[in-house]
Design an enzyme around this catalytic site. Structure first.
Site, PDB file in Angstrom:
ATOM      1  N   ASP A   1       0.871  -1.180   0.000  1.00 51.04           N
ATOM      2  CA  ASP A   1       0.000   0.000   0.000  1.00 51.04           C
ATOM      3  C   ASP A   1       0.904   1.225   0.000  1.00 51.04           C
ATOM      4  O   ASP A   1       1.926   1.253   0.690  1.00 51.04           O
ATOM      5  CB  ASP A   1      -0.925   0.006   1.222  1.00 51.04           C
ATOM      6  CG  ASP A   1      -2.107   0.955   1.015  1.00 51.04           C
ATOM      7  OD1 ASP A   1      -2.516   1.172  -0.138  1.00 51.04           O
ATOM      8  OD2 ASP A   1      -2.623   1.491   2.014  1.00 51.04           O
ATOM      9  N   THR A   2       0.530   2.219  -0.802  1.00 51.94           N
ATOM     10  CA  THR A   2       1.373   3.405  -0.985  1.00 51.94           C
ATOM     11  C   THR A   2       0.572   4.670  -0.705  1.00 51.94           C
ATOM     12  O   THR A   2      -0.618   4.742  -0.995  1.00 51.94           O
ATOM     13  CB  THR A   2       1.882   3.456  -2.449  1.00 51.94           C
ATOM     14  OG1 THR A   2       2.757   2.361  -2.652  1.00 51.94           O
ATOM     15  CG2 THR A   2       2.627   4.749  -2.741  1.00 51.94           C
TER      16      THR A   2
ATOM     17  N   PHE B   1       1.794   7.598 -13.448  1.00 52.59           N
ATOM     18  CA  PHE B   1       0.372   7.602 -13.082  1.00 52.59           C
ATOM     19  C   PHE B   1       0.233   8.354 -11.755  1.00 52.59           C
ATOM     20  O   PHE B   1       1.230   8.812 -11.177  1.00 52.59           O
ATOM     21  CB  PHE B   1      -0.151   6.161 -12.949  1.00 52.59           C
ATOM     22  CG  PHE B   1       0.429   5.425 -11.774  1.00 52.59           C
ATOM     23  CD1 PHE B   1       1.707   4.898 -11.832  1.00 52.59           C
ATOM     24  CD2 PHE B   1      -0.288   5.292 -10.584  1.00 52.59           C
ATOM     25  CE1 PHE B   1       2.251   4.236 -10.735  1.00 52.59           C
ATOM     26  CE2 PHE B   1       0.239   4.633  -9.485  1.00 52.59           C
ATOM     27  CZ  PHE B   1       1.521   4.102  -9.579  1.00 52.59           C
ATOM     28  N   GLY B   2      -0.988   8.467 -11.281  1.00 58.51           N
ATOM     29  CA  GLY B   2      -1.242   9.070  -9.966  1.00 58.51           C
ATOM     30  C   GLY B   2      -0.681  10.480  -9.868  1.00 58.51           C
ATOM     31  O   GLY B   2      -0.906  11.322 -10.743  1.00 58.51           O
ATOM     32  N   TYR B   3       0.079  10.728  -8.822  1.00 61.00           N
ATOM     33  CA  TYR B   3       0.605  12.067  -8.557  1.00 61.00           C
ATOM     34  C   TYR B   3       1.937  12.332  -9.272  1.00 61.00           C
ATOM     35  O   TYR B   3       2.581  13.344  -9.013  1.00 61.00           O
ATOM     36  CB  TYR B   3       0.796  12.248  -7.050  1.00 61.00           C
ATOM     37  CG  TYR B   3      -0.485  12.120  -6.240  1.00 61.00           C
ATOM     38  CD1 TYR B   3      -1.279  13.224  -5.990  1.00 61.00           C
ATOM     39  CD2 TYR B   3      -0.885  10.884  -5.729  1.00 61.00           C
ATOM     40  CE1 TYR B   3      -2.453  13.108  -5.247  1.00 61.00           C
ATOM     41  CE2 TYR B   3      -2.055  10.750  -4.996  1.00 61.00           C
ATOM     42  CZ  TYR B   3      -2.825  11.860  -4.753  1.00 61.00           C
ATOM     43  OH  TYR B   3      -3.980  11.737  -4.028  1.00 61.00           O
TER      44      TYR B   3
ATOM     45  N   LYS C   1      12.785   5.574 -12.482  1.00 64.08           N
ATOM     46  CA  LYS C   1      11.780   5.663 -11.408  1.00 64.08           C
ATOM     47  C   LYS C   1      11.855   4.426 -10.497  1.00 64.08           C
ATOM     48  O   LYS C   1      11.871   4.550  -9.271  1.00 64.08           O
ATOM     49  CB  LYS C   1      10.370   5.825 -11.991  1.00 64.08           C
ATOM     50  CG  LYS C   1       9.336   6.058 -10.902  1.00 64.08           C
ATOM     51  CD  LYS C   1       7.903   6.154 -11.387  1.00 64.08           C
ATOM     52  CE  LYS C   1       6.963   6.007 -10.201  1.00 64.08           C
ATOM     53  NZ  LYS C   1       5.559   5.868 -10.557  1.00 64.08           N
TER      54      LYS C   1
ATOM     55  N   HIS D   1       9.797   4.796  -3.981  1.00 61.86           N
ATOM     56  CA  HIS D   1       9.251   4.156  -2.788  1.00 61.86           C
ATOM     57  C   HIS D   1       8.971   2.668  -3.012  1.00 61.86           C
ATOM     58  O   HIS D   1       9.432   1.821  -2.287  1.00 61.86           O
ATOM     59  CB  HIS D   1       7.965   4.899  -2.405  1.00 61.86           C
ATOM     60  CG  HIS D   1       7.097   5.235  -3.613  1.00 61.86           C
ATOM     61  ND1 HIS D   1       7.512   6.134  -4.558  1.00 61.86           N
ATOM     62  CD2 HIS D   1       5.922   4.746  -4.057  1.00 61.86           C
ATOM     63  CE1 HIS D   1       6.600   6.209  -5.520  1.00 61.86           C
ATOM     64  NE2 HIS D   1       5.632   5.359  -5.240  1.00 61.86           N
ATOM     65  N   ARG D   2       8.202   2.347  -4.089  1.00 61.80           N
ATOM     66  CA  ARG D   2       7.828   0.952  -4.309  1.00 61.80           C
ATOM     67  C   ARG D   2       9.060   0.130  -4.680  1.00 61.80           C
ATOM     68  O   ARG D   2       9.256  -0.977  -4.197  1.00 61.80           O
ATOM     69  CB  ARG D   2       6.760   0.847  -5.406  1.00 61.80           C
ATOM     70  CG  ARG D   2       5.993  -0.452  -5.404  1.00 61.80           C
ATOM     71  CD  ARG D   2       4.771  -0.447  -6.318  1.00 61.80           C
ATOM     72  NE  ARG D   2       4.816   0.592  -7.320  1.00 61.80           N
ATOM     73  CZ  ARG D   2       4.160   1.748  -7.231  1.00 61.80           C
ATOM     74  NH1 ARG D   2       3.362   1.977  -6.214  1.00 61.80           N
ATOM     75  NH2 ARG D   2       4.278   2.665  -8.162  1.00 61.80           N
TER      76      ARG D   2
HETATM   77  P1  IMP Z   1      -1.455   1.860  -4.310  1.00 62.77           P
HETATM   78  O1  IMP Z   1      -1.450   1.497  -2.877  1.00 62.77           O
HETATM   79  O2  IMP Z   1      -0.209   1.433  -5.036  1.00 62.77           O
HETATM   80  O3  IMP Z   1      -2.710   1.441  -5.027  1.00 62.77           O
HETATM   81  O4  IMP Z   1      -1.416   3.450  -4.381  1.00 62.77           O
HETATM   82  C1  IMP Z   1      -2.442   4.272  -3.831  1.00 62.77           C
HETATM   83  C2  IMP Z   1      -2.481   5.590  -4.573  1.00 62.77           C
HETATM   84  O5  IMP Z   1      -1.244   6.307  -4.351  1.00 62.77           O
HETATM   85  C3  IMP Z   1      -2.608   5.471  -6.088  1.00 62.77           C
HETATM   86  O6  IMP Z   1      -3.949   5.440  -6.474  1.00 62.77           O
HETATM   87  C4  IMP Z   1      -1.929   6.737  -6.565  1.00 62.77           C
HETATM   88  O7  IMP Z   1      -2.820   7.821  -6.498  1.00 62.77           O
HETATM   89  C5  IMP Z   1      -0.845   6.950  -5.538  1.00 62.77           C
HETATM   90  N1  IMP Z   1       0.438   6.359  -5.986  1.00 62.77           N
HETATM   91  C6  IMP Z   1       0.960   5.164  -5.628  1.00 62.77           C
HETATM   92  N2  IMP Z   1       2.139   4.951  -6.206  1.00 62.77           N
HETATM   93  C7  IMP Z   1       2.389   6.057  -6.955  1.00 62.77           C
HETATM   94  C8  IMP Z   1       3.461   6.423  -7.813  1.00 62.77           C
HETATM   95  O8  IMP Z   1       4.456   5.712  -8.009  1.00 62.77           O
HETATM   96  N3  IMP Z   1       3.343   7.630  -8.404  1.00 62.77           N
HETATM   97  C9  IMP Z   1       2.290   8.462  -8.231  1.00 62.77           C
HETATM   98  N4  IMP Z   1       1.253   8.145  -7.469  1.00 62.77           N
HETATM   99  C10 IMP Z   1       1.291   6.946  -6.827  1.00 62.77           C
END
Ligand code: IMP
Length: 191
Positions: free
Chosen positions: A68-69, A149-151, A172, A177-178
């Site tokens: 989870d991120t 994607f995302g932010y 990246k 983080h991931r």
């Molecule tokens: P998840 O737990 O990986 O599904 O991430 C939750 C949310 O955090 C996602 O829907 C994105 O909005 C944001 N997010 C997670 N990882 C990233 C990234 O590597 N870049 C940008 N946004 C991220």
């Protein structure tokens, strides 16, 4: 050795399988034909990762992990954090999420932020292990870049001139983080 990754996102699976190499075969929930959305109802990233991993372990009885991120912004007391996916509303729109962050940071001098990923791994005898990866950076005033994607278009990692949306996937993964959380997990699995 087979490990289940508690995700339905094929991009994440590819990314991690590339990182881990041939020593472990990653099976996703898609491979197992499990298409229901996993519950994430905890108040921390660690809690959500563990909730998903426990669910999958109980269902399939095999070694598994979940992640989870969240994006944690200093001047917003760590928001959007665990609510990152649905910050701008329940429809989980990347656009709306970014718009809300930019409007909350209007006029704010401190734009420091970090992405944080929590991974929960449950081994085949049911023991739980935790891993984390952090990528520090700052939030720009406008979106720049088309990738990711995302932010990604508003996040510039420390030491770089580009946003995550401008950097290649390879760069990246190296600094993200991931990527860092997965590296810790892999180091543990290979030890
Ligand atoms: P998840 O737990 O990986 O599904 O991430 C939750 C949310 O955090 C996602 O829907 C994105 O909005 C944001 N997010 C997670 N990882 C990233 C990234 O590597 N870049 C940008 N946004 C991220």
């Amino acid at each position: 050795m087979h490990i289940i990754f508690a995700t339905q996102n094929p991009n994440k699976v590819l990314e991690i399988q590339n990182q881990i190499g041939e020593s472990h075969a990653i099976e996703s929930l898609l491979d197992l034909n499990f298409l229901e959305e996993l519950e994430e109802t905890q108040e921390t990233l660690e809690g959500n990762a563990l909730q998903k991993a426990r669910f999958v372990y109980q269902k399939f009885g095999k070694a598994c992990f979940a992640d989870d991120t969240g994006l944690e912004i200093e001047s917003l007391n760590g928001e959007p954090g665990v609510y990152s996916a649905r910050y701008g509303g329940p429809e989980k729109s990347f656009e709306k999420n970014i718009d809300l962050v930019l409007s909350k940071l209007k006029g704010q001098g401190n734009r420091k932020a970090q992405f944080r990923t929590a991974i929960a791994y449950i081994d085949k005898i049911g023991k739980e292990h935790h891993f984390e990866g952090v990528c520090k950076g700052d939030i720009l005033k406008n979106k720049i870049g088309e990738g990711g994607f995302g932010y990604d278009p508003i996040f510039r990692p420390e030491g770089y001139q580009e946003t995550f949306a401008q950097l290649s996937i390879a760069v990246k993964n190296e600094i993200s983080h991931r990527g860092l959380a997965v590296s810790s997990l892999i180091k543990f699995l290979k030890a």
